[in-house]
Design a protein around this motif. Sequence first.
Motif: not given
Lengths: 102, 441
Positions: A41-48, A60-67, A78-80
């Motif tokens: 779970v990504c802590t930016h916006d809950g993405g997988t 890297a989160c596929p949604r907005h690129g947080a690592k 960022m953005p996490a």
Amino acid sequence: MYHSVCNLSDLKPNVPVTFEVDDRFVLVTLIDGEVYCIDDVCTHDGGTLGEGEVDGNCIACPRHGAKFDLRSGDALCMPATEPTCSHDVKVDSGTVLVQLRD
Amino acid sequence: MNAALIASESLGKFSREGFDAFVARRIDPIWLTEKRRSVWETFDAMDWPNPRDENWMRSDLRGFKLDKFTPVDETLTLEPTAAPVRLRDGVDMGGDISSVNGLVISQSLDPELAAKGVVFCSLSKACRDHAELVKKHLHSLIDSAADRFAALEAAMWSDGVFLYVPRNVVVEKPLHLHSAMVDGGIDLAHTLVVLEEGAQATVLTECSSEVEQGSGFHCGGVELILGARSNLRFVSLQDWGQKVWAFAHQKASVGQDATIQWTVAAMGSRFAQVDQQVELVAPGASSYVNGVMFTRDRQHLTYNTIQRHCSQHCTSDFLYKSVLQDRSRTVWRGMIKVDEGADKTDGYQRNDNLMLSDHARADSIPGLEIKADDVRCTHGSTSGRVDEELIFYAQTRGFTRHEAVLMIVTGFFQQIFDRITIESVREALGAAIARQVRQVD
Ligand code: FES
């Protein structure tokens, strides 16, 4: 409580695998001979994170690129800004066992 | 496994065989069976919601497995459960309906109301006894193809409630509906309310599980149709077990100079996603929506609300407040849509969130889509953590930490309580909130 998730031989180095443990989704990864487990779970916006691109120890989160660091769950870019939860792992006779932290 | 065993297992599932068996067991009129069959095709052809879809991107559905659940068998006789009922206490009801796992097990209506032409009964019964009325309105507001859950509900709803209030009839006493679910059960139920011109009614609905930690699957629909000058007070208290997956589409259509007051309280379920819409379809229509969410543990509750102004001189006012504990999460997306020509619109939406823990998370996403010139639309949102100084102050006055938190939470929700005009509902809600409050960590 430890839950068995897979055999050590099923894991390929630096390729995270998603498992459902006690109603939660986690990523289990073999890195430099050690097995690690973090929340999928990504802590930016809950993405997988599971389908994200892996670069060495980081995913890297596929949604907005947080690592995140696949070993510690630390947020690396960022953005996490907050780490994702990491869990305890042990290997017993070739079986990978995961214990969820909170 | 032999073929016969596979066949009998799939009969019990949400598969084509399971659907055919479900339809065969029921005594539905032909028009309804045909409707079910056509929506089943829609369901069958659809995918589960795409995680990239704006409505679903904050909803992790990976843990939801439809296969774990079995369509209800309406040939069974279900017994009342011990699931808590909270809105009935001390209220003289004009009618009462109870259901278990989406099947109505008891129904009553004051004979005086029945004599005035009021209908309040199980939806399955209404499909047979009041076919023309139901046929006209059932699934007339909710788009059965909106997503796979809407389609499943439209194809396989097992029962629910039908309320019909004829022209100018005022139903003074509230009507009550309780939906119970057993552990591991399901509830695919539909509520259809039709108020004719000048009619008035108050409906209190609530749902709960027999086991607090119980699991299950709810997939529901609510349609509220308000004729001109009618007035509906509609209350729904969602208190499903802590492992229930809940999905719902709820929509009201408000006619000329009609008013809806809709109060929503959501406390239960592990995961809930509700699409709530109010359409103001004729001049002078008004809607007042009050929402309370109070979450704990790892609960995840989402409300997608739309207040749509289709006509002039309409008022809409949505106020949602959430209190979050532990690692719970709420998502509120609110949209005011004003159609072309809907001048003199007065639209308001607000969402306030109070976090009682560092690990809770509230997403608040208000939006406006305005295609008319002469309108007043405002929205606002606040989110914050509970003020430690306030707690400390209360403690110095002799309150325990728990009491202090309860006071703060109650104060936070007060604005909503003030907008609820039914005393018993205020009390029941206050009690439900008090039960949810944990110590702040
Ligand atoms: S949800 Fe992962 S970066 Fe935004």
